[in-house]
Every structure is written in structure tokens, then in C-alpha cells.
Design an enzyme around this catalytic site. Structure first.
Site, mmCIF file in Angstrom:
data_model
loop_
_atom_site.group_PDB
_atom_site.id
_atom_site.type_symbol
_atom_site.label_atom_id
_atom_site.label_comp_id
_atom_site.label_asym_id
_atom_site.label_seq_id
_atom_site.Cartn_x
_atom_site.Cartn_y
_atom_site.Cartn_z
ATOM 1 N N LEU A 282 0.844 -1.203 0.000
ATOM 2 C CA LEU A 282 0.000 0.000 0.000
ATOM 3 C C LEU A 282 0.870 1.241 0.000
ATOM 4 O O LEU A 282 1.933 1.248 0.632
ATOM 5 C CB LEU A 282 -0.868 0.027 1.264
ATOM 6 C CG LEU A 282 -1.938 -1.051 1.384
ATOM 7 C CD1 LEU A 282 -2.549 -1.024 2.779
ATOM 8 C CD2 LEU A 282 -3.015 -0.827 0.335
ATOM 9 N N GLU B 220 -3.343 -10.800 8.002
ATOM 10 C CA GLU B 220 -2.156 -10.551 8.824
ATOM 11 C C GLU B 220 -2.131 -11.521 10.004
ATOM 12 O O GLU B 220 -3.136 -11.674 10.708
ATOM 13 C CB GLU B 220 -2.257 -9.098 9.344
ATOM 14 C CG GLU B 220 -0.976 -8.502 9.765
ATOM 15 C CD GLU B 220 -0.336 -7.621 8.666
ATOM 16 O OE1 GLU B 220 -0.792 -7.655 7.494
ATOM 17 O OE2 GLU B 220 0.636 -6.939 8.998
ATOM 18 N N LYS C 242 -10.038 1.985 2.063
ATOM 19 C CA LYS C 242 -10.263 1.359 0.754
ATOM 20 C C LYS C 242 -11.578 1.865 0.194
ATOM 21 O O LYS C 242 -12.580 1.924 0.937
ATOM 22 C CB LYS C 242 -10.375 -0.163 0.893
ATOM 23 C CG LYS C 242 -9.101 -0.824 1.331
ATOM 24 C CD LYS C 242 -9.302 -2.301 1.620
ATOM 25 C CE LYS C 242 -8.031 -2.856 2.222
ATOM 26 N NZ LYS C 242 -8.221 -4.169 2.823
ATOM 27 N N LYS D 192 -0.532 6.167 8.150
ATOM 28 C CA LYS D 192 0.325 5.619 9.208
ATOM 29 C C LYS D 192 0.439 6.559 10.403
ATOM 30 O O LYS D 192 0.502 7.778 10.248
ATOM 31 C CB LYS D 192 1.735 5.379 8.658
ATOM 32 C CG LYS D 192 1.806 4.418 7.480
ATOM 33 C CD LYS D 192 1.734 2.969 7.881
ATOM 34 C CE LYS D 192 3.015 2.434 8.454
ATOM 35 N NZ LYS D 192 4.004 2.073 7.453
ATOM 36 N N CYS E 56 24.220 8.791 45.765
ATOM 37 C CA CYS E 56 23.280 9.598 44.983
ATOM 38 C C CYS E 56 24.037 10.710 44.235
ATOM 39 O O CYS E 56 24.799 11.462 44.862
ATOM 40 C CB CYS E 56 22.239 10.208 45.910
ATOM 41 S SG CYS E 56 21.170 11.392 45.082
HETATM 42 N N1 5U1 Z 1 -6.105 -3.863 7.147
HETATM 43 C C1 5U1 Z 1 -5.467 -4.007 5.998
HETATM 44 N N2 5U1 Z 1 -4.166 -4.123 5.860
HETATM 45 N N3 5U1 Z 1 -3.901 -4.258 4.579
HETATM 46 C C2 5U1 Z 1 -2.719 -4.407 3.927
HETATM 47 N N4 5U1 Z 1 -6.058 -4.050 4.781
HETATM 48 C C3 5U1 Z 1 -5.076 -4.205 3.875
HETATM 49 N N5 5U1 Z 1 -5.132 -4.306 2.528
HETATM 50 C C4 5U1 Z 1 -3.984 -4.473 1.862
HETATM 51 C C5 5U1 Z 1 -2.757 -4.528 2.543
HETATM 52 C C6 5U1 Z 1 -1.481 -4.697 1.803
HETATM 53 O O1 5U1 Z 1 -3.975 -4.579 0.533
HETATM 54 C C7 5U1 Z 1 -5.210 -4.533 -0.216
HETATM 55 C C8 5U1 Z 1 -5.677 -3.145 -0.422
HETATM 56 C C9 5U1 Z 1 -4.923 -5.140 -1.530
#
Ligand code: 5U1
Length: 682
Positions: free
Chosen positions: A85, A176, A293, A317, A419
């Protein structure tokens, strides 16, 4: 029915049962069987599978225990590349992203976004063939990752067989792997107990646990997973939005985060960022930002990709909470209670949104445990407003040579014995992690706290002398110790900020009136470590006067009920410092006094077992002083009069309590009679 058929049916039943219990336990936190019952089902299935190897299917829950170690991970080519991303670090960058999205869609109307946490873990891809988990791999370079299938099988929260039916024959689920904060703490505690390596943070622990060649080790680690997208197989799904996709993944048995929303426009994105940012520390898992998104999948397709990142999504971030830097020195700091904290002086590093040059090392044991030495490269963490800390040292980066090419020396840290502020002894109590300066009132770092404590209502009780005024008095060098308070004059106070004539008069009057106190209050007011109000009362009661207390050694002190080795050592350390004794002497010379009473010998405490009620204003004793004297004489003070009350000690303007006493026939005494009563034991 043949044995083979019976075993097949029983194994299918056991698999379904075990998965049902797993689901209840891991996804709903609602166990449906006892551990023993679960273990029974599990062992029965293992036995059947050992007897009939054909029954050991790829989706069998027994696969979760881990398999024989691998020599190395094999490469796995992803069906659809795992994207990364683009990042945004400011509101302006988020607004620019939203602008680009609307332009890309040829529609400037506000866009709906699916928003979710950016988990601080390890991205993985899970392949399911005909609903059965067949492969799992890390992201790698995006096209090819490492095959960690046996390890992923051990994650109880992952479905080995998909629930529902609307899944395509081949699908890659992306998400993740992470470790929850609580699980991380437990794991580190266990590792520490066994003398094994601890992990610097949950992310490292998750990555280290997943990338194990021996999947039995992974099986023993508390890993979790959140799904957030699809690779191969995305085309044929019955959903129109990302939000619907998440709901569908949940019905198939994947954990998805609760912290998801659909919001509108850039303002909605920023509001979510603010909201989750404020709650970040309370979340049970680490996140390093949020992901936005475009919610409509058709709009996502229209926007497409630029190089290897989608145009329809962005990661917003948080400033990084951890960074690497070098320790240039280790000093100790003296806190307000005398606690000595080792502090790492650092090469300046930008972390958690600020430049950090100092980080706490907590205490001597922590420095040793982390083996932090001058010259080391360390991980520094600054989360929210929390004081920056050194999380771990990287000894492998320790330079072998010094600046002049000689062998670099990296001596371990040792706590100083004196001290740095006042040269008093630094002492560390039995079973205590914190070392402390024994300088007490003499140590400048402790002076302000000690003065505030001295002046507090429950101590010597100087009305109007709060923390702010104490700070001013110390900063203006008007007061160094509590004894100096008794030398203050209208003139010296006049120079202070917002100190009018009337305020100065009131303060001086309060200081004057504090001179008449009790021995228990006086002992408490000295701020001796581990000597709270109740211990101070015990000491006053036991010794009756100050001198025998000053003369007592640790053995004598430990004769007093409730005084153990820790309190005795604190008292000995405090009274062992000559400057503390000097301050006591000066306080007495200034006129601080208390009614002496006889030392308590068993059976001679005149009010032992008696209950008294105080009412009205006494001519000389303050209410707290009278209370302390009663308690020192073994009596109890009650708030209301009853038949069980032995005496009512009444002063001027006594109210209904006095009337109640008369009606109930309880003996009423005045201050003079009270003091006489107390002296009966003499
Ligand atoms: N929560 C979240 N993390 N993350 C990482 N959503 C998400 N979507 C990702 C990535 C790399 O990629 C999609 C947009 C394809």
C-alpha cells in the site's frame, strides 16, 4: 458395518466436533466442553488416524499440533501478487488521496470508504482448494513468498475447511498474522522463566513464531489472524463492496476485525483516524495506522493500480513508535520519591512524532536483563505520551573496535552506590526492584515532594501550602528543608508570585499553628519510606517520645508489632543520615512540639478497648491530634454516639452528638479531663 467404514464415520464426526469446539473457544470465547473432554476427542481422532492413515486428511484438526521440522522453507508463487500500500502521513496526504480517487472515478461526489486498522503483524496468503486449506505463504517479494503451510495449520483461529458454500474452487485469502498484546506478555514471561530469548514486541514475536522450521514450536505460540482481502478467486464472489466481502469472509470462518466502518469522504477518513488513534493503546493488538479502501468493488476495479500499489487504497500511518539508535551514555535520575532510574542518553532519533534523546531503562535489573551498554544499538519505543523506553539492545551490532581501532570495551552497567544529587547512600531493599537515594530531605530532587508531604493535611498540616507554593519556595531558594518553613517572614514571602499581604499572613499563621502536633503526625511528616500513617502511629505509641525512637537499632525496631525488616531498614537508613537528624533538631528548636506520652507497655494503654466520639471545637487540640492521641492510647474513634460509646469528648459548639450522649447516659468529657485520662498511665 466394516471397521474401516466405522472408523471413517467416527473420524468425520470427531473432526466436526473438534472444529465446532475450536470455533466456540477461539472465535466466540465461549468454550462448549471441558479441556479434558476436548483432549479426549482429540486423542481419539489421533489414534484413528494413526491406525488408518487415509483418515489423516489435510483439514484434520490434528494437523494443528505441528509436524516434523523442515530443512528450509520452499518458495511459493502467489496466484495473484500480494500488493503493498502507498502511505499517507498527514491529513493533507489523505485529502490528496481522496481527491485522486474522485478524479479517477470522474465523479467529484463524496466517496464511501471501508476503513480498518493496519495490523502490525506479518502479511500472509492462504490458499483454499475446494474449501480445504492447501497452502499458506508469507508475502515475500509480493510475487513469491515462503511456504509456511505446516506452521499456519497450527493456528487454531484459521479454518482448515471453509464453512458455508459460496466459495470458489480456488481462493487466496489475504490477511495478517499477529500476536495480541496480552498473549505477547504471557509468552515473554514464559520465555523468561525458561531462560529463553524474549521478544522485543508483538510483531517480532509473531514473525519469529511463524517463521519456524519446526511447526511444533509455532503450535506452542499464541498467534492470531485477521483477514482483510482476497487474491485469486476474487472475481466470482457474490459481493459488491469491500464491507460485504469482509462479512462473507467471516461467514466462511475467518476472523475479521471488529474495528471496521464504512465512512464518507475525507472527513470521515480523518475522523476514524482520530478515533482509533485515541483508542490505540487500549486495543488488544498493535496497529501502526489505518487502511482506507474505496468500498465499491466496481470503483476499485475502475481505479486499478499504479506500479505495485492499488489506487483505491492507502495506509494512513501513525508516526513510527519504534526506532533504532545508539546509546551514548547511561546516567541515573533521582525521582521525587528518591527512586533511582537508569536513563539511556541517546543519539537523537525521531520516534513517536518527536525527537528523543533520553529513554528510561526502568531499573538496574532491566538494564541487566536487556544487557544495554554504552555504544549499543538499541530499539527505542515512544508510544503515545508514554515516556520513551529502551525496549531491547542489539548486541550483534556492538562495535568490536573503538574510535581509535583498539578493542572496544563494553562494560555492563552498575548502579552507583552514592546519589549523584546529594551523595547519600543508594539503597535497594530486600526483594525490591527499585534502588533509592537515602538522602531524604537533604536531596534536592526529593525536596519538593518531601515538603509537600510534610505540609499535607494528614502530616504536619499547613493549610494553604500546596505543591505550587512549595515549588515557588524551593525554586526561589527560600526553603531547603521543612525546618526552613518556620523561618519564613512576611518580607521573604512578599517577593513570591501572586503572594499578597493577606495570603502571606494566612500562610504564616498556618505555619505557626502547625507547630502544635502529635508525635505520630511528626514521624509521618518526615516522609520516611515505608512509614505510612499507621506505622507512624505504631511507632509513636510504642516509644511515646522521639528520643528513644532515634536511639533504637533495627533489632529493637523489629520488636514492634507490624514493623518488619523492610520498615526497620528504612527507619535506620533515614535516622542514620546526620542531615535528617539536624532537620529534626531544627524543627524542634523552631517550636514544633507534641504532648509526650508514656511508652506503651502491654496492658497500660489507658483507652485500650474504649470507643470515643469527638464533637465540637476543642480549646487547644485539633480534631486530628485528639484522634491520634486516642488511637495512640489504644482507643477507637467513632463517628456516631451509641450505647457502646465510652466517652464523648466535647468542645465548644458541640451539636447533636452531645445531646445524644446525654440522652443515652454516655460520659461526656472536655479536653482537660481527656488529657488527664491519657496521663493516668504515667
Ligand atoms: N487492514 C489491511 N491491511 N492491509 C494491507 N487491509 C489491507 N489491505 C492491503 C494490505 C497490503 O492490501 C489490499 C488493499 C490489496
Amino acid at each position: 458395518m466394516s471397521d474401516q467404514l466405522a472408523a471413517t464415520r467416527r473420524a468425520a464426526f470427531l473432526r466436526a466436533e473438534i472444529e465446532r469446539h475450536n470455533e466456540a473457544y477461539y472465535r466466540h470465547d465461549a468454550p462448549t466442553v471441558t479441556d479434558a473432554e476436548y483432549d479426549g476427542l482429540f486423542r481419539e481422532l489421533q489414534t484413528l488416524e494413526a491406525q488408518y492413515p487415509a483418515l489423516h486428511t489435510a483439514d484434520s484438526p490434528t494437523r494443528r499440533v505441528g509436524a516434523a521440522p523442515l530443512k528450509e522453507f520452499s518458495p511459493h508463487r502467489h496466484g495473484v501478487a500480494m500488493l503493498s500500500l502507498n502511505n499517507a502521513f498527514s491529513s493533507a496526504e489523505v485529502a490528496a488521496f481522496d481527491q485522486r480517487v474522485r478524479e479517477g472515478l470522474d465523479d467529484m461526489a463524496a466517496v464511501d470508504y471501508a476503513v480498518e486498522p493496519k495490523f502490525d503483524g506479518l502479511a500472509i496468503s492462504l490458499t483454499y482448494e475446494n474449501g480445504i486449506f492447501s497452502r499458506g505463504a508469507t508475502r515475500g517479494d509480493g510475487s513469491t513468498g515462503e511456504d509456511v503451510t505446516p506452521n499456519l495449520r497450527t493456528l487454531s483461529c484459521l479454518p482448515l475447511r471453509l464453512a458455508g458454500s459460496e466459495w470458489p474452487p480456488l481462493i487466496e485469502v489475504r490477511g495478517e498474522v499477529l500476536m495480541f498484546k496480552g498473549a505477547f506478555d504471557d509468552l515473554n514471561a514464559r520465555q523468561r522463566e525458561r531462560g529463553e530469548k524474549t521478544f522485543a514486541n508483538p510483531r517480532n514475536a509473531a514473525a519469529g513464531s511463524l517463521r519456524q522450521l519446526d511447526s511444533r514450536i509455532t503450535a506452542s505460540r499464541p498467534l492470531s489472524f485477521f483477514a482483510y482481502g482476497i487474491g485469486a478467486g476474487a472475481d466470482a464472489l457474490p459481493v459488491k463492496t469491500h464491507d460485504e466481502l469482509m462479512k462473507l469472509l467471516a461467514t466462511w470462518g475467518f476472523p475479521v476485525a471488529d474495528e471496521r466502518r464504512v465512512v464518507c469522504g475525507a472527513a470521515g477518513l480523518l475522523a476514524f483516524f482520530e478515533d482509533i488513534g485515541a483508542r490505540r493503546a487500549q486495543l488488544p493488538y498493535d496497529i501502526d495506522g489505518v487502511v482506507y479502501k474505496v468500498n465499491q468493488l466496481a470503483a476499485q476495479a475502475q481505479l486499478g493500480f499504479v506500479s505495485r500499489a492499488p489506487r483505491f487504497a492507502i495506509a494512513h500511518k501513525f508516526p513510527a513508535e519504534e526506532a533504532l539508535t545508539v546509546v551514548v551514555g547511561i546516567d541515573v535520575q533521582v525521582g521525587r520519591t528518591g527512586a533511582i532510574t537508569p536513563v539511556a542518553r541517546l543519539q537523537p532519533v525521531f520516534v513517536g512524532g518527536v525527537t528523543v534523546t533520553n529513554a528510561t531503562l526502568h531499573n538496574e535489573d532491566e538494564v541487566r536483563r536487556k544487557d544495554v551498554r554504552v555504544g549499543d544499538t538499541v530499539i527505542v519505543r515512544r508510544a503515545g505520551d508514554v515516556i520513551p523506553e529502551v525496549v531491547a539492545s542489539l548486541p550483534e551490532k556492538r562495535p568490536a573496535r573503538d574510535l581509535f581501532g583498539g578493542e572496544a570495551l563494553h562494560p555492563p552497567f552498575f548502579m552507583p552506590t552514592r546519589c549523584p544529587q546529594c551523595d547519600s547512600a543508594i539503597v535497594r531493599g530486600v526483594d525490591e526492584a527499585i534502588a533509592r537515594c537515602s538522602g531524604g530531605l537533604f536531596c534536592p530532587a526529593q525536596r519538593k515532594a518531601a515538603l509537600s508531604h510534610f505540609a499535607a493535611r494528614r502530616a504536619i498540616d499547613i493549610e494553604g501550602l500546596g505543591d505550587k507554593l512549595v515549588e515557588q519556595l524551593v525554586d526561589a531558594a527560600l526553603v531547603h528543608s521543612p525546618a526552613d518553613l518556620y523561618g519564613l517572614t512576611q518580607e521573604t514571602l512578599a517577593g513570591l508570585d501572586r503572594m499578597g499581604e493577606k495570603s502571606a499572613q494566612n500562610l504564616l499563621a498556618a505555619i505557626e499553628s502547625s507547630k502544635q502536633t502529635t508525635l505520630a503526625r511528626f514521624i509521618f511528616s518526615l516522609g520516611i519510606r515505608n512509614v505510612g500513617e499507621s506505622t507512624a502511629r505504631d511507632l509513636a505509641r510504642h516509644f511515646g517520645q522521639l528520643e528513644p525512637l532515634l536511639a533504637a537499632d533495627q533489632a529493637a525496631l523489629q520488636q514492634i508489632p507490624d514493623v518488619g525488616p523492610v520498615v526497620a531498614a528504612s527507619l535506620a537508613a533515614f535516622f542514620g543520615e546526620p542531615h535528617n537528624r539536624q532537620i529534626i533538631e531544627r524543627l524542634r528548636l523552631a517550636g514544633v512540639n507534641w504532648p509526650d506520652s508514656a511508652p506503651a507497655a502491654t496492658g497500660t494503654r489507658v483507652l485500650a478497648g474504649k470507643t470515643l466520639v469527638l464533637t465540637g471545637t476543642l480549646p487547644t487540640l485539633k480534631r486530628d491530634q485528639a484522634k491520634a492521641l486516642i488511637e495512640a492510647a489504644g482507643g477507637k474513634v467513632s463517628g456516631s454516639v451509641s450505647k457502646k460509646t465510652d466517652f464523648v469528648l466535647a468542645g465548644e459548639d458541640a451539636g447533636t452528638k452531645l445531646e445524644n450522649a446525654r440522652q443515652l447516659g454516655v460520659m461526656v468529657i472536655d479536653e482537660a479531663a481527656f488529657l488527664k485520662l491519657l496521663n493516668q498511665g504515667d
